[in-house]
Structures are given as structure tokens and as C-alpha cells.
Motif scaffolding. Structure first.
Motif, PDB file in Angstrom:
ATOM      1  N   PRO A 116       1.934  -0.926   2.045  1.00  0.00           N
ATOM      2  CA  PRO A 116       1.371  -2.275   1.959  1.00  0.00           C
ATOM      3  C   PRO A 116      -0.131  -2.244   2.195  1.00  0.00           C
ATOM      4  O   PRO A 116      -0.661  -1.325   2.826  1.00  0.00           O
ATOM      5  CB  PRO A 116       2.105  -3.038   3.053  1.00  0.00           C
ATOM      6  N   LYS A 117      -0.816  -3.274   1.708  1.00  0.00           N
ATOM      7  CA  LYS A 117      -2.270  -3.349   1.827  1.00  0.00           C
ATOM      8  C   LYS A 117      -2.635  -4.206   3.033  1.00  0.00           C
ATOM      9  O   LYS A 117      -1.979  -5.189   3.348  1.00  0.00           O
ATOM     10  CB  LYS A 117      -2.862  -3.985   0.573  1.00  0.00           C
ATOM     11  N   THR A 118      -3.717  -3.850   3.718  1.00  0.00           N
ATOM     12  CA  THR A 118      -4.200  -4.609   4.854  1.00  0.00           C
ATOM     13  C   THR A 118      -5.708  -4.446   4.947  1.00  0.00           C
ATOM     14  O   THR A 118      -6.283  -3.585   4.308  1.00  0.00           O
ATOM     15  CB  THR A 118      -3.538  -4.144   6.165  1.00  0.00           C
ATOM     16  N   ASP A 163       7.492   1.612   2.800  1.00  0.00           N
ATOM     17  CA  ASP A 163       7.153   1.186   1.448  1.00  0.00           C
ATOM     18  C   ASP A 163       6.954  -0.331   1.431  1.00  0.00           C
ATOM     19  O   ASP A 163       7.599  -1.069   2.176  1.00  0.00           O
ATOM     20  CB  ASP A 163       8.286   1.563   0.495  1.00  0.00           C
ATOM     21  N   ALA A 164       6.052  -0.813   0.601  1.00  0.00           N
ATOM     22  CA  ALA A 164       5.779  -2.242   0.525  1.00  0.00           C
ATOM     23  C   ALA A 164       6.987  -3.028   0.033  1.00  0.00           C
ATOM     24  O   ALA A 164       7.114  -4.211   0.315  1.00  0.00           O
ATOM     25  CB  ALA A 164       4.583  -2.496  -0.393  1.00  0.00           C
ATOM     26  N   ASN A 165       7.891  -2.360  -0.685  1.00  0.00           N
ATOM     27  CA  ASN A 165       9.054  -3.054  -1.235  1.00  0.00           C
ATOM     28  C   ASN A 165      10.288  -2.962  -0.348  1.00  0.00           C
ATOM     29  O   ASN A 165      11.313  -3.531  -0.677  1.00  0.00           O
ATOM     30  CB  ASN A 165       9.371  -2.483  -2.615  1.00  0.00           C
ATOM     31  N   VAL A 166      10.203  -2.232   0.764  1.00  0.00           N
ATOM     32  CA  VAL A 166      11.348  -2.140   1.654  1.00  0.00           C
ATOM     33  C   VAL A 166      11.334  -3.357   2.569  1.00  0.00           C
ATOM     34  O   VAL A 166      10.278  -3.925   2.874  1.00  0.00           O
ATOM     35  CB  VAL A 166      11.315  -0.807   2.442  1.00  0.00           C
ATOM     36  N   ILE A 188       1.352   2.627   9.069  1.00  0.00           N
ATOM     37  CA  ILE A 188       0.350   3.095   8.117  1.00  0.00           C
ATOM     38  C   ILE A 188       0.319   2.143   6.934  1.00  0.00           C
ATOM     39  O   ILE A 188       1.362   1.783   6.393  1.00  0.00           O
ATOM     40  CB  ILE A 188       0.676   4.524   7.634  1.00  0.00           C
ATOM     41  N   THR A 189      -0.876   1.744   6.562  1.00  0.00           N
ATOM     42  CA  THR A 189      -1.084   0.909   5.383  1.00  0.00           C
ATOM     43  C   THR A 189      -2.249   1.484   4.590  1.00  0.00           C
ATOM     44  O   THR A 189      -2.886   2.429   5.016  1.00  0.00           O
ATOM     45  CB  THR A 189      -1.423  -0.539   5.776  1.00  0.00           C
ATOM     46  N   THR A 190      -2.527   0.893   3.461  1.00  0.00           N
ATOM     47  CA  THR A 190      -3.722   1.262   2.712  1.00  0.00           C
ATOM     48  C   THR A 190      -4.728   0.128   2.835  1.00  0.00           C
ATOM     49  O   THR A 190      -4.360  -1.015   3.081  1.00  0.00           O
ATOM     50  CB  THR A 190      -3.404   1.519   1.227  1.00  0.00           C
ATOM     51  N   GLN A 191      -5.998   0.465   2.673  1.00  0.00           N
ATOM     52  CA  GLN A 191      -7.055  -0.529   2.766  1.00  0.00           C
ATOM     53  C   GLN A 191      -7.028  -1.436   1.540  1.00  0.00           C
ATOM     54  O   GLN A 191      -6.899  -0.971   0.416  1.00  0.00           O
ATOM     55  CB  GLN A 191      -8.423   0.160   2.845  1.00  0.00           C
ATOM     56  N   GLN A 192      -7.148  -2.737   1.809  1.00  0.00           N
ATOM     57  CA  GLN A 192      -7.216  -3.698   0.721  1.00  0.00           C
ATOM     58  C   GLN A 192      -8.683  -3.962   0.436  1.00  0.00           C
ATOM     59  O   GLN A 192      -9.457  -4.271   1.343  1.00  0.00           O
ATOM     60  CB  GLN A 192      -6.518  -4.978   1.115  1.00  0.00           C
ATOM     61  N   HIS A 193      -9.081  -3.852  -0.804  1.00  0.00           N
ATOM     62  CA  HIS A 193     -10.486  -4.033  -1.169  1.00  0.00           C
ATOM     63  C   HIS A 193     -10.648  -5.281  -2.023  1.00  0.00           C
ATOM     64  O   HIS A 193      -9.776  -5.644  -2.785  1.00  0.00           O
ATOM     65  CB  HIS A 193     -10.992  -2.820  -1.948  1.00  0.00           C
ATOM     66  N   GLY A 194     -11.798  -5.917  -1.890  1.00  0.00           N
ATOM     67  CA  GLY A 194     -12.169  -6.988  -2.790  1.00  0.00           C
ATOM     68  C   GLY A 194     -11.801  -8.388  -2.354  1.00  0.00           C
ATOM     69  O   GLY A 194     -12.206  -9.346  -2.971  1.00  0.00           O
ATOM     70  N   GLN A 195     -11.066  -8.570  -1.294  1.00  0.00           N
ATOM     71  CA  GLN A 195     -10.695  -9.909  -0.865  1.00  0.00           C
ATOM     72  C   GLN A 195     -11.184 -10.106   0.563  1.00  0.00           C
ATOM     73  O   GLN A 195     -11.170  -9.192   1.378  1.00  0.00           O
ATOM     74  CB  GLN A 195      -9.191 -10.095  -0.900  1.00  0.00           C
TER      75      GLN A 195
END
Length: 155
Positions: free
Chosen positions: A57-59, A114-117, A140-147
């Protein structure tokens, strides 16, 4: 000279002139090979730490600094649980983590869901880890960019 034809170093009997033995070792090829191996290990090492494909998931949270060796528990989109890259049943996760960490409850464990779990599966794994005494569990997440972050509305 009778034995030399066009600058060749052959003796008159047709034998090649022997060179004196070299006292130095040419290390240039060895350094080239070592650099190539170093680049290969640098490229492949991050890929070997976790082999389970998970859509994180993004954060917008900042990364937590730390130099610990990552110990990852992953939950893929089908809800299967992995320790590092080995799939196992949920009740076998804690004994495996205790064996890997030498019963060190202070070891840092990264949970990669997983983002879909569903949220319940991730929380079930975190609850089991917490009940086993592991106190340093992180998501653990991934970096969300642009918002830009939005504040929740007050009621």
C-alpha cells in the motif's frame, strides 16, 4: 647477423629466445574481475532479501531509519504468509522467527501486506507476532508521490 630475419629474435638454430621469468604478478585482470563481481552483488543483493511479490500500500509516512538486518513477514494477495521467502502456515511463523532470531524479542520484523489483502489478515499476523513477544514490528509501505495529505474534516 645470419640468424636474424626482418628483426625477429630467432637464433640461428630456429629456437625462440626465452624470456626471463617475470617477478611481478599482473593484478589488473584480477581487479577487473573483482569489480565486476562487486557490481553483480550490489545489483542482486537487494533482490535476494525478499522474494515474495507483494503490492504494498502507498503512504506518505517517512522512512524509519535503521541499520538492522531486515526480517520480513509477507502476506500476498491470496493471504498466504511467508517468512522471508518461504511460504508457511500461520502457526509455524512464530517458531520460525524465534529460530532465525535466536529467541531475540528485540529483533526488528517488517510485515509486508499486499494492498489487496484484507486488513484482518495483516492484523492477525501482527497479533501473533505481538503475542509471541516480538515488540519491534513495523508495517512496510511504499512512498506515495504527487499528492498532498488532506486533513480529515471535523464534525
Amino acid at each position: 647477423m645470419a640468424g636474424m630475419i626482418n628483426g625477429s629474435k630467432r637464433h640461428s638454430f630456429g629456437h625462440a629466445k626465452r624470456r626471463p621469468p617475470m617477478a611481478d604478478i599482473n593484478v589488473t585482470p584480477m581487479v577487473d574481475v573483482m569489480l565486476v563481481l562487486l557490481v553483480i552483488f550490489m545489483v542482486t543483493a537487494p533482490l535476494l532479501t525478499v522474494g515474495v511479490q507483494v503490492d504494498l500500500p502507498k503512504t506518505q509516512a517517512k522512512a524509519i531509519p535503521g541499520s538492522d538486518e531486515p526480517l520480513a513477514v509477507s502476506i500476498d494477495r491470496d493471504g498466504k504468509v511467508y517468512v522471508q521467502d518461504t511460504q508457511m502456515e500461520l502457526d509455524a511463523v512464530v517458531p520460525r522467527l524465534q529460530a532465525i532470531s535466536d529467541n531475540n524479542p528485540e529483533v526488528r520484523i517488517f510485515v509486508r501486506g499486499d494492498a489487496n489483502v484484507d486488513y484482518g489478515s495483516v492484523m492477525q499476523v501482527m497479533g501473533i507476532l505481538n503475542a509471541a513477544g516480538f515488540s519491534r514490528v513495523a508495517l512496510i509501505t511504499t512512498q506515495q508521490h504527487g499528492q498532498t495529505p488532506t486533513k480529515p474534516k471535523k464534525k
